[in-house]
Design a protein around this motif. Structure first.
Motif, short mmCIF file in Angstrom:
data_model
loop_
_atom_site.label_atom_id
_atom_site.label_comp_id
_atom_site.label_asym_id
_atom_site.label_seq_id
_atom_site.Cartn_x
_atom_site.Cartn_y
_atom_site.Cartn_z
N ASN A 187 0.83 -1.21 0.00
CA ASN A 187 0.00 0.00 0.00
C ASN A 187 0.86 1.26 0.00
OD1 ASN A 187 -2.53 -1.08 -0.22
ND2 ASN A 187 -3.01 -0.98 1.95
N GLU A 246 -0.44 2.56 -3.34
CA GLU A 246 -1.76 3.16 -3.10
C GLU A 246 -1.73 4.55 -2.49
OE1 GLU A 246 -4.50 1.99 -4.15
OE2 GLU A 246 -3.97 -0.06 -4.71
N GLU A 260 -1.56 7.02 6.06
CA GLU A 260 -2.40 6.88 4.87
C GLU A 260 -2.45 5.42 4.42
OE1 GLU A 260 -4.31 9.20 3.43
OE2 GLU A 260 -3.68 10.55 5.03
N LYS A 316 -4.87 3.58 6.65
CA LYS A 316 -6.25 3.95 6.31
C LYS A 316 -6.73 3.20 5.07
CE LYS A 316 -6.31 8.69 8.18
NZ LYS A 316 -6.38 10.12 7.81
N ILE A 317 -5.87 3.15 4.06
CA ILE A 317 -6.23 2.47 2.82
C ILE A 317 -6.41 0.98 3.05
CG2 ILE A 317 -5.38 1.87 0.51
CD1 ILE A 317 -3.96 4.65 0.53
N LYS A 334 -7.28 -0.49 5.81
CA LYS A 334 -8.53 -0.67 6.55
C LYS A 334 -9.74 -0.61 5.61
CE LYS A 334 -11.05 1.15 10.56
NZ LYS A 334 -11.05 2.19 11.63
N LYS A 335 -9.70 0.33 4.68
CA LYS A 335 -10.79 0.46 3.70
C LYS A 335 -10.85 -0.77 2.80
CE LYS A 335 -12.39 3.43 -0.07
NZ LYS A 335 -12.08 4.64 -0.89
N GLN A 336 -9.71 -1.26 2.37
CA GLN A 336 -9.66 -2.45 1.51
C GLN A 336 -10.23 -3.67 2.22
OE1 GLN A 336 -5.46 -2.42 0.73
NE2 GLN A 336 -5.69 -1.45 -1.28
N LYS A 395 -12.43 -3.69 4.65
CA LYS A 395 -13.89 -3.52 4.78
C LYS A 395 -14.59 -3.90 3.48
CE LYS A 395 -14.31 -0.01 8.41
NZ LYS A 395 -14.78 1.37 8.72
N GLU A 396 -14.02 -3.47 2.36
CA GLU A 396 -14.60 -3.81 1.06
C GLU A 396 -14.55 -5.32 0.82
OE1 GLU A 396 -12.45 -1.50 -1.77
OE2 GLU A 396 -13.44 0.38 -1.24
N SER A 409 -17.19 -7.01 2.92
CA SER A 409 -18.54 -6.80 2.36
C SER A 409 -18.78 -7.70 1.16
CB SER A 409 -18.73 -5.33 1.98
OG SER A 409 -17.88 -4.96 0.92
#
Length: 277
Positions: free
Chosen positions: A31, A35, A250, A253-254, A256-258, A260-261, A264
């Motif tokens: 990342n 990213e 950063e 954060k990225i 963590k977002k990945q 979560k996606e 889901s």
């Protein structure tokens, strides 16, 4: 998870991370490289160029100049509300350059790029762009935007990002006769001879090459080199575009977002299978 800052200065940082596995640390490293966004010149309009360099070479050199980045004030082009291929003042920064060699040969440096935003400038004023002989001129406009390293290396905010296992070196005091061969062969000078014994001088410098164990005349070797399974030394060197601690924040954060996606998507697949059954 436990994190300890081992070293830190303006552009570099070294962390000790415990309680995680290789997949987590490697995801963090990827990342950081691919990213985390930063600014770089992406488009160049050459108005006049009588130097020996082709326009494309100058544009390429401009793109590789690291730029200080303000993530709060600018959007990624694909996320900007303007939705314009030309960009706007929220997703693009304009630079100008106009230099002419009137009296003799000169070198054009990155510090001569004039930015419309004083906060978005080259990290160094001393990066050479091109040499101009007497009578030659270079005049251009350049446009910088945020981007990610996965699209081009010029958008990588780091010059180095790597990790290694936390070394573990054990010396058998009963078997070791302090011959000093391990001290002599160690490329990182991890070991030191003190009197009639061998001591560890700098454990974190160990690269796990195991040359010391191979050089030991004892059988089995009096020195054993290994590593801790869930402990890593994470090193990062910023290009100057962003502070190293901001890059790490950063990247987390990225990640963590990945995650979560990803979670889901797993849930969607589970619900679909349940519905079909």
């Amino acid at each position: 998870m436990e994190i300890k800052v081992l070293e830190k200065d303006e552009n570099t940082m070294r962390l000790l991370i415990k309680g995680v596995d290789t997949s987590f640390v490697n995801a963090l490293r990827r990342n950081v490289l691919a990213e985390v966004p930063c600014m770089a010149i992406d488009e160049v309009v050459i108005i006049e160029n009588s130097s020996v360099f082709h326009d494309e070479i100058i544009a390429h050199r401009l793109g590789l100049i690291p730029l200080k980045t303000d993530l709060e004030s600018y959007n990624l082009p694909e996320e900007c509300a303007c939705k314009s291929e030309f960009g706007c003042n929220l997703c693009r920064v304009t630079f100008t350059l106009d230099r002419e060699a009137k009296e003799g040969t000169i070198t054009v440096y990155s510090g001569e790029l004039v930015s419309e935003n004083p906060n978005i400038v080259p990290v160094s004023d001393a990066i050479p762009i091109v040499k101009l002989a007497k009578g030659q001129r270079l005049r251009l406009e350049a446009y910088a935007r945020l981007g990610r390293g996965k699209d081009h290396a010029k958008w990588q905010p780091v010059s180095t990002c790597a990790y290694k296992y936390l070394p573990k070196v054990n010396i058998d005091a009963k078997s070791c006769d302090a011959c000093g061969r391990c001290v002599e062969i160690c490329p990182k000078k991890v070991l030191v001879k003190k009197g009639d014994r061998i001591e560890i001088r700098d454990l974190l410098a160990c690269t796990l090459c195991r040359d010391c164990a191979d050089a030991c005349p004892k059988e089995p070797p009096a020195i054993e080199v290994g590593w801790e399974e869930n402990a890593f030394i994470f090193s990062i060197e910023s290009t100057g575009a962003l502070p190293p601690e901001r890059i790490m924040i950063e990247a987390v954060k990225i990640l963590k977002k990945q995650l979560k996606e990803f979670a889901s998507q797993i849930e969607v697949q589970r619900l679909e299978r349940t519905k079909n059954n």
